[in-house]
Design a protein around this motif. Structure first.
Motif, short mmCIF file in Angstrom:
data_model
loop_
_atom_site.label_atom_id
_atom_site.label_comp_id
_atom_site.label_asym_id
_atom_site.label_seq_id
_atom_site.Cartn_x
_atom_site.Cartn_y
_atom_site.Cartn_z
N THR A 1 -22.43 -1.40 -32.31
CA THR A 1 -23.54 -1.31 -31.35
C THR A 1 -24.87 -1.13 -32.08
O THR A 1 -24.94 -0.41 -33.07
CB THR A 1 -23.32 -0.13 -30.39
OG1 THR A 1 -22.04 -0.26 -29.76
CG2 THR A 1 -24.40 -0.09 -29.32
N ILE B 1 -29.43 -0.92 -31.54
CA ILE B 1 -30.59 -0.76 -30.67
C ILE B 1 -31.85 -0.93 -31.51
O ILE B 1 -31.85 -0.67 -32.72
CB ILE B 1 -30.58 0.62 -29.98
CG1 ILE B 1 -31.58 0.66 -28.83
CG2 ILE B 1 -30.86 1.75 -30.98
CD1 ILE B 1 -31.41 1.87 -27.92
N LEU C 1 -28.10 -2.97 -27.24
CA LEU C 1 -28.57 -2.25 -26.06
C LEU C 1 -30.04 -2.57 -25.79
O LEU C 1 -30.73 -3.18 -26.62
CB LEU C 1 -28.40 -0.74 -26.28
CG LEU C 1 -26.99 -0.27 -26.64
CD1 LEU C 1 -26.95 1.24 -26.76
CD2 LEU C 1 -25.97 -0.75 -25.61
N MET D 1 -26.19 5.69 -26.06
CA MET D 1 -25.57 4.95 -27.15
C MET D 1 -24.44 5.76 -27.79
O MET D 1 -23.38 5.22 -28.11
CB MET D 1 -26.62 4.60 -28.20
CG MET D 1 -26.11 3.76 -29.37
SD MET D 1 -27.51 3.27 -30.43
CE MET D 1 -26.65 2.44 -31.77
#
Length: 219
Positions: A141, A143, A179, A212
């Protein structure tokens, strides 16, 4: 233990960079949710990276397009491809990625593009299939925290912004879940309001970090 890579691209450093101050608020919030998280910081303006020059392009072509072996490369090509692959292999070790960059001249600092160029390695971050390229970094993941001097969101300038847009495209290409970005804008357009903008963005960064941290990753 999960690992987070914090990637900044601002020569001002954390004391003067508004984006990095927001980034630190994000990290603190993330750490509160995942106290055991292993965090590594890298400054792209200090990172020793190879650039996409004639030798590196030649080396990639020989290994991928022409099916040649590593031993068929020149010494310079070997040195640069080793360095490139090492950076990609280091990147792959992490589960979470936080990119902190300013918007410069409609895009990100050039060092970010150089960094991303080093990550596009066939067989490590993506592969070619009969249906097109497929990212290999699923389960991770990322961001983006970005600062902007002007106003872009919901404005005519929005379609000209290519820093945040390209970063998301590149990361998704590699299979990474991306994200919603945390954006602070209008910092130059409204300099007297800059402290207020930064604090408001820190608040959003703190919320984004918690969200997150709560999203599972494949380790």
């Amino acid at each position: 233990m999960a690992k987070l890579l914090y990637i900044s691209a601002n020569p001002k450093g954390p004391e003067k960079s508004k984006g990095m101050q927001i980034g630190e608020a994000f990290l603190q919030s993330f750490s509160e949710e995942q106290p055991d998280i292993e965090i590594k910081r890298i400054d792209l303006f200090q990172l020793d990276m190879v650039r996409m020059d004639a030798e590196l392009i030649s080396a990639r072509g020989k290994l991928a397009g022409y099916g040649m072996s590593f031993e068929d490369l020149t010494d310079q090509e070997k040195s640069k491809i080793i360095k490139m692959h090492a950076l990609a292999e280091e990147f792959i070790k992490y589960d979470y990625f936080v990119f902190v960059t300013p918007l410069w001249n409609l895009s990100s600092p050039a060092v970010l593009k150089t960094f991303l160029d080093n990550l596009f390695v066939t067989g490590k971050t993506f592969v070619h299939t009969a249906n097109g390229p497929k990212g290999l970094l699923e389960g991770k993941t990322a961001i983006h925290i970005q600062t902007r001097g002007g106003l872009y969101t919901g404005m005519p300038m929005a379609e000209l912004e290519s820093g945040d847009r390209y970063l998301k495209i590149a990361l998704r290409f590699m299979g990474i879940r991306v994200l919603d970005s945390v954006i602070a804008e209008g910092l130059d357009a409204f300099p007297k309001k800059a402290p207020e903008i930064v604090e408001e963005t820190k608040a959003r960064a703190i919320i984004a970090a918690k969200e997150m941290a709560r999203k599972p990753v494949v380790i």
